[in-house]
Design a protein around this motif. Sequence first.
Motif, PDB file in Angstrom:
ATOM      1  N   GLY A  73       0.823  -1.197   0.000  1.00  0.00           N
ATOM      2  CA  GLY A  73       0.000   0.000   0.000  1.00  0.00           C
ATOM      3  C   GLY A  73       0.858   1.247   0.000  1.00  0.00           C
ATOM      4  O   GLY A  73       2.021   1.217   0.412  1.00  0.00           O
ATOM      5  N   ALA A  74       0.283   2.351  -0.474  1.00  0.00           N
ATOM      6  CA  ALA A  74       0.986   3.637  -0.476  1.00  0.00           C
ATOM      7  C   ALA A  74      -0.055   4.742  -0.456  1.00  0.00           C
ATOM      8  O   ALA A  74      -1.174   4.567  -0.939  1.00  0.00           O
ATOM      9  N   SER A  75       0.330   5.893   0.110  1.00  0.00           N
ATOM     10  CA  SER A  75      -0.557   7.048   0.103  1.00  0.00           C
ATOM     11  C   SER A  75       0.274   8.324   0.071  1.00  0.00           C
ATOM     12  O   SER A  75       1.424   8.335   0.491  1.00  0.00           O
ATOM     13  N   GLY A  76      -0.329   9.387  -0.437  1.00  0.00           N
ATOM     14  CA  GLY A  76       0.317  10.689  -0.480  1.00  0.00           C
ATOM     15  C   GLY A  76       1.040  11.004  -1.772  1.00  0.00           C
ATOM     16  O   GLY A  76       1.311  12.166  -2.065  1.00  0.00           O
ATOM     17  N   GLN A  77       1.341   9.993  -2.575  1.00  0.00           N
ATOM     18  CA  GLN A  77       2.070  10.235  -3.816  1.00  0.00           C
ATOM     19  C   GLN A  77       1.171  10.988  -4.800  1.00  0.00           C
ATOM     20  O   GLN A  77      -0.027  10.786  -4.843  1.00  0.00           O
ATOM     21  N   MET A  78       1.783  11.889  -5.572  1.00  0.00           N
ATOM     22  CA  MET A  78       1.043  12.741  -6.503  1.00  0.00           C
ATOM     23  C   MET A  78       1.429  12.414  -7.945  1.00  0.00           C
ATOM     24  O   MET A  78       2.560  12.007  -8.211  1.00  0.00           O
ATOM     25  N   ARG A  79       0.477  12.623  -8.840  1.00  0.00           N
ATOM     26  CA  ARG A  79       0.778  12.417 -10.263  1.00  0.00           C
ATOM     27  C   ARG A  79       1.704  13.518 -10.767  1.00  0.00           C
ATOM     28  O   ARG A  79       2.683  13.259 -11.448  1.00  0.00           O
ATOM     29  N   ASP A  80       1.369  14.774 -10.432  1.00  0.00           N
ATOM     30  CA  ASP A  80       2.232  15.912 -10.739  1.00  0.00           C
ATOM     31  C   ASP A  80       1.832  17.073  -9.847  1.00  0.00           C
ATOM     32  O   ASP A  80       0.829  17.009  -9.145  1.00  0.00           O
ATOM     33  N   GLU A  81       2.611  18.130  -9.891  1.00  0.00           N
ATOM     34  CA  GLU A  81       2.358  19.278  -9.016  1.00  0.00           C
ATOM     35  C   GLU A  81       0.988  19.883  -9.308  1.00  0.00           C
ATOM     36  O   GLU A  81       0.629  20.105 -10.454  1.00  0.00           O
ATOM     37  N   GLY A  82       0.221  20.121  -8.271  1.00  0.00           N
ATOM     38  CA  GLY A  82      -1.101  20.716  -8.423  1.00  0.00           C
ATOM     39  C   GLY A  82      -2.185  19.716  -8.766  1.00  0.00           C
ATOM     40  O   GLY A  82      -3.373  20.042  -8.756  1.00  0.00           O
ATOM     41  N   SER A  83      -1.829  18.487  -9.051  1.00  0.00           N
ATOM     42  CA  SER A  83      -2.806  17.460  -9.407  1.00  0.00           C
ATOM     43  C   SER A  83      -3.416  16.861  -8.153  1.00  0.00           C
ATOM     44  O   SER A  83      -2.750  16.653  -7.151  1.00  0.00           O
ATOM     45  N   ARG A  84      -4.704  16.601  -8.237  1.00  0.00           N
ATOM     46  CA  ARG A  84      -5.369  15.884  -7.135  1.00  0.00           C
ATOM     47  C   ARG A  84      -5.359  14.375  -7.404  1.00  0.00           C
ATOM     48  O   ARG A  84      -5.801  13.600  -6.590  1.00  0.00           O
ATOM     49  N   GLU A  85      -4.850  14.018  -8.582  1.00  0.00           N
ATOM     50  CA  GLU A  85      -4.774  12.604  -8.940  1.00  0.00           C
ATOM     51  C   GLU A  85      -3.631  11.931  -8.211  1.00  0.00           C
ATOM     52  O   GLU A  85      -2.536  12.477  -8.104  1.00  0.00           O
ATOM     53  N   ARG A  86      -3.912  10.743  -7.738  1.00  0.00           N
ATOM     54  CA  ARG A  86      -2.884   9.957  -7.047  1.00  0.00           C
ATOM     55  C   ARG A  86      -1.857   9.465  -8.066  1.00  0.00           C
ATOM     56  O   ARG A  86      -2.210   8.971  -9.126  1.00  0.00           O
ATOM     57  N   GLY A  87      -0.614   9.606  -7.716  1.00  0.00           N
ATOM     58  CA  GLY A  87       0.450   9.142  -8.597  1.00  0.00           C
ATOM     59  C   GLY A  87       0.793   7.686  -8.341  1.00  0.00           C
ATOM     60  O   GLY A  87       0.321   7.076  -7.379  1.00  0.00           O
ATOM     61  N   GLY A  88       1.626   7.168  -9.178  1.00  0.00           N
ATOM     62  CA  GLY A  88       2.064   5.795  -9.027  1.00  0.00           C
ATOM     63  C   GLY A  88       3.298   5.701  -8.141  1.00  0.00           C
ATOM     64  O   GLY A  88       3.874   6.704  -7.723  1.00  0.00           O
ATOM     65  N   VAL A  89       3.680   4.476  -7.858  1.00  0.00           N
ATOM     66  CA  VAL A  89       4.909   4.196  -7.113  1.00  0.00           C
ATOM     67  C   VAL A  89       5.798   3.366  -8.019  1.00  0.00           C
ATOM     68  O   VAL A  89       5.385   2.315  -8.517  1.00  0.00           O
ATOM     69  N   ALA A  90       7.004   3.854  -8.257  1.00  0.00           N
ATOM     70  CA  ALA A  90       7.983   3.105  -9.050  1.00  0.00           C
ATOM     71  C   ALA A  90       8.688   2.125  -8.115  1.00  0.00           C
ATOM     72  O   ALA A  90       9.113   2.502  -7.027  1.00  0.00           O
ATOM     73  N   ILE A  91       8.789   0.884  -8.541  1.00  0.00           N
ATOM     74  CA  ILE A  91       9.456  -0.150  -7.738  1.00  0.00           C
ATOM     75  C   ILE A  91      10.650  -0.656  -8.533  1.00  0.00           C
ATOM     76  O   ILE A  91      10.521  -1.019  -9.705  1.00  0.00           O
ATOM     77  N   SER A  92      11.809  -0.663  -7.882  1.00  0.00           N
ATOM     78  CA  SER A  92      13.020  -1.108  -8.565  1.00  0.00           C
ATOM     79  C   SER A  92      13.941  -1.809  -7.566  1.00  0.00           C
ATOM     80  O   SER A  92      13.650  -1.888  -6.377  1.00  0.00           O
ATOM     81  N   GLN A  93      15.048  -2.298  -8.078  1.00  0.00           N
ATOM     82  CA  GLN A  93      16.087  -2.931  -7.262  1.00  0.00           C
ATOM     83  C   GLN A  93      17.371  -2.154  -7.499  1.00  0.00           C
ATOM     84  O   GLN A  93      17.712  -1.875  -8.644  1.00  0.00           O
ATOM     85  N   GLU A  94      18.057  -1.796  -6.420  1.00  0.00           N
ATOM     86  CA  GLU A  94      19.312  -1.065  -6.553  1.00  0.00           C
ATOM     87  C   GLU A  94      20.148  -1.308  -5.305  1.00  0.00           C
ATOM     88  O   GLU A  94      19.629  -1.303  -4.190  1.00  0.00           O
ATOM     89  N   LEU A  95      21.442  -1.510  -5.490  1.00  0.00           N
ATOM     90  CA  LEU A  95      22.376  -1.687  -4.373  1.00  0.00           C
ATOM     91  C   LEU A  95      21.910  -2.773  -3.395  1.00  0.00           C
ATOM     92  O   LEU A  95      21.975  -2.595  -2.181  1.00  0.00           O
ATOM     93  N   GLU A  96      21.412  -3.872  -3.938  1.00  0.00           N
ATOM     94  CA  GLU A  96      20.920  -5.001  -3.125  1.00  0.00           C
ATOM     95  C   GLU A  96      19.761  -4.611  -2.210  1.00  0.00           C
ATOM     96  O   GLU A  96      19.587  -5.187  -1.131  1.00  0.00           O
ATOM     97  N   LYS A  97      18.971  -3.617  -2.637  1.00  0.00           N
ATOM     98  CA  LYS A  97      17.791  -3.170  -1.894  1.00  0.00           C
ATOM     99  C   LYS A  97      16.610  -3.079  -2.847  1.00  0.00           C
ATOM    100  O   LYS A  97      16.773  -2.921  -4.059  1.00  0.00           O
ATOM    101  N   THR A  98      15.404  -3.148  -2.291  1.00  0.00           N
ATOM    102  CA  THR A  98      14.194  -2.821  -3.034  1.00  0.00           C
ATOM    103  C   THR A  98      13.951  -1.335  -2.821  1.00  0.00           C
ATOM    104  O   THR A  98      14.126  -0.830  -1.712  1.00  0.00           O
ATOM    105  N   VAL A  99      13.547  -0.637  -3.897  1.00  0.00           N
ATOM    106  CA  VAL A  99      13.383   0.811  -3.826  1.00  0.00           C
ATOM    107  C   VAL A  99      11.961   1.179  -4.257  1.00  0.00           C
ATOM    108  O   VAL A  99      11.503   0.752  -5.317  1.00  0.00           O
ATOM    109  N   PHE A 100      11.277   1.982  -3.412  1.00  0.00           N
ATOM    110  CA  PHE A 100       9.973   2.539  -3.754  1.00  0.00           C
ATOM    111  C   PHE A 100      10.175   4.024  -4.029  1.00  0.00           C
ATOM    112  O   PHE A 100      10.738   4.739  -3.186  1.00  0.00           O
TER     113      PHE A 100
END
Length: 191
Positions: A73-100
């Motif tokens: 789950g995630a909350s608070g992320q924005m699509r872009d500045e001034g948007s009321r639309e919820r943005g996505g969460v990018a998920i990746s792997q870097e430096l032997e960690k999971t990154v949100f």
Amino acid sequence: VDYLGVFDANLFALKTDPYVSRSIFYNVYKGEHGLVGETEIVYSYPKEGPAWKTKGYRTWTQVYVPKGSILTGASGQMRDEGSRERGGVAISQELEKTVFGAFLAVQAGEVKRLKFVYRLPDYIEEAVNDGAYDLYVQKQAGTLGHGLTVTADFGKVPKLWSPRGLRVSRNESRLTWQTNLQQDQEFKIEW
């Protein structure tokens, strides 16, 4: 070892960082299907600085967690500045960690929250079941020491924990540390 690293990238070429305070809250507990980590970052922009140097604060926030963590789950992320639309969460792997990763914009006078909820990998739960928990929280280079609150509750009363002192409290099985990230921090619990 559990791990947390919160890293902001100011997307404006403006000097807003000194005017925005950040508090990081990390809550780890035993959930229905394993250990759950909740990371919430509170951004407070109480007053605007000199108009030509500051406008709003736009950040691409990346939260580094143990490799194999699964976002639930995630909350608070924005699509872009001034948007009321919820943005996505990018998920990746870097430096032997999971990154949100997520975008957030904060204007002068606002307080915004960005929260990620995730299931921690099984090896951390196995360590807890074997009687020990270890969390390492890494400071973002160049920051002055964001507020940090860590709460851990695994449903059993701890025998030992560190650090000890005035900024830790225990209520039955729950431990809460209140500190800051002027340097990397490590938290340990034993049963």
